[in-house]
Design an enzyme around this catalytic site. Sequence first.
Site, PDB file in Angstrom:
ATOM      1  N   CYS A   8      -4.790   1.463  11.251  1.00 57.52           N
ATOM      2  CA  CYS A   8      -5.997   1.094  10.519  1.00 57.52           C
ATOM      3  C   CYS A   8      -5.748  -0.153   9.676  1.00 57.52           C
ATOM      4  CB  CYS A   8      -6.424   2.254   9.627  1.00 57.52           C
ATOM      5  SG  CYS A   8      -7.972   1.956   8.730  1.00 57.52           S
ATOM      6  N   ASP A  32      -6.683  -0.589   6.749  1.00 56.06           N
ATOM      7  CA  ASP A  32      -6.604  -0.199   5.334  1.00 56.06           C
ATOM      8  C   ASP A  32      -5.390  -0.836   4.662  1.00 56.06           C
ATOM      9  OD1 ASP A  32      -5.900   1.523   2.945  1.00 56.06           O
ATOM     10  OD2 ASP A  32      -7.732   2.546   3.588  1.00 56.06           O
ATOM     11  N   ARG A  38      -3.651   0.023   2.239  1.00 58.21           N
ATOM     12  CA  ARG A  38      -2.659   0.947   1.668  1.00 58.21           C
ATOM     13  C   ARG A  38      -1.661   1.478   2.694  1.00 58.21           C
ATOM     14  NH1 ARG A  38      -6.931   5.170  -0.346  1.00 58.21           N
ATOM     15  NH2 ARG A  38      -7.685   4.584   1.732  1.00 58.21           N
ATOM     16  N   HIS A  91      -4.932   7.675   9.221  1.00 54.89           N
ATOM     17  CA  HIS A  91      -4.473   8.081   7.889  1.00 54.89           C
ATOM     18  C   HIS A  91      -5.563   8.865   7.172  1.00 54.89           C
ATOM     19  CE1 HIS A  91      -6.774   5.100   5.425  1.00 54.89           C
ATOM     20  NE2 HIS A  91      -6.773   4.435   6.569  1.00 54.89           N
ATOM     21  N   CYS A 121      -9.278   7.765   5.218  1.00 56.59           N
ATOM     22  CA  CYS A 121      -9.756   6.601   5.975  1.00 56.59           C
ATOM     23  C   CYS A 121     -11.243   6.340   5.688  1.00 56.59           C
ATOM     24  CB  CYS A 121      -9.552   6.825   7.462  1.00 56.59           C
ATOM     25  SG  CYS A 121     -10.092   5.443   8.493  1.00 56.59           S
TER      26      CYS A 121
END
Length: 208
Positions: free
Chosen positions: A41, A43, A45, A97, A100
Amino acid sequence: MDLKEVFKNNENWIQEKLSTDKNYFEELGKGQSPELLYIGCSDSRATAEELMGAKPGEVFVHRNIANMVISIDLNVMSVVNYAVDHLKVKHVIVCGHYGCGGVKAAMQSADLGILNPWLRNIRDVYRIHSDELNTITNEEKKYERLVELNVKEQCVNLIKTAAVQKAYRDRGLKVHGWVFDIHTGKLVDLKIDFEKYLEDIMQIYHLD
């Protein structure tokens, strides 16, 4: 983090690498031979190399919203074909994750404009697994389960591709589904039964 800090950090990183190996960048410039393709992803993080402790050159990485493998997305399909056919990776990993935002957005009925067609693919995952998901009364648990099921369906999408099927026959390539638990830092192996999925879809998706 401002941009000046980024360039300062870059200078510090260069010096750190050269202090332990004066030929570091010379070796880096000689090419790559990763054994893993990681599809994760976007993302901010959940970075692939950091959570796996991987070094430069060890993992070929593709990231998009909610770690999707969509057959008409030329970006992800180009990455898969290059990694499998040319870099000869041994493993392809789809890693979602918990937490998400893309998966959570797909669970809502709001009109999200240009994101609608992308998130529709996740809504299709919900539709396929609605019997199971609708029995989960806790919304957070339902959301986490959809993250896991989305990873599994993206693994299935990989298995449908000619590149993956051929590499499996020729040299034993494997597809894996993982979830990064953002609350604990742990990688969770969903233990995708790659051979069973392959066998199940062969009647319809077999490609020579």
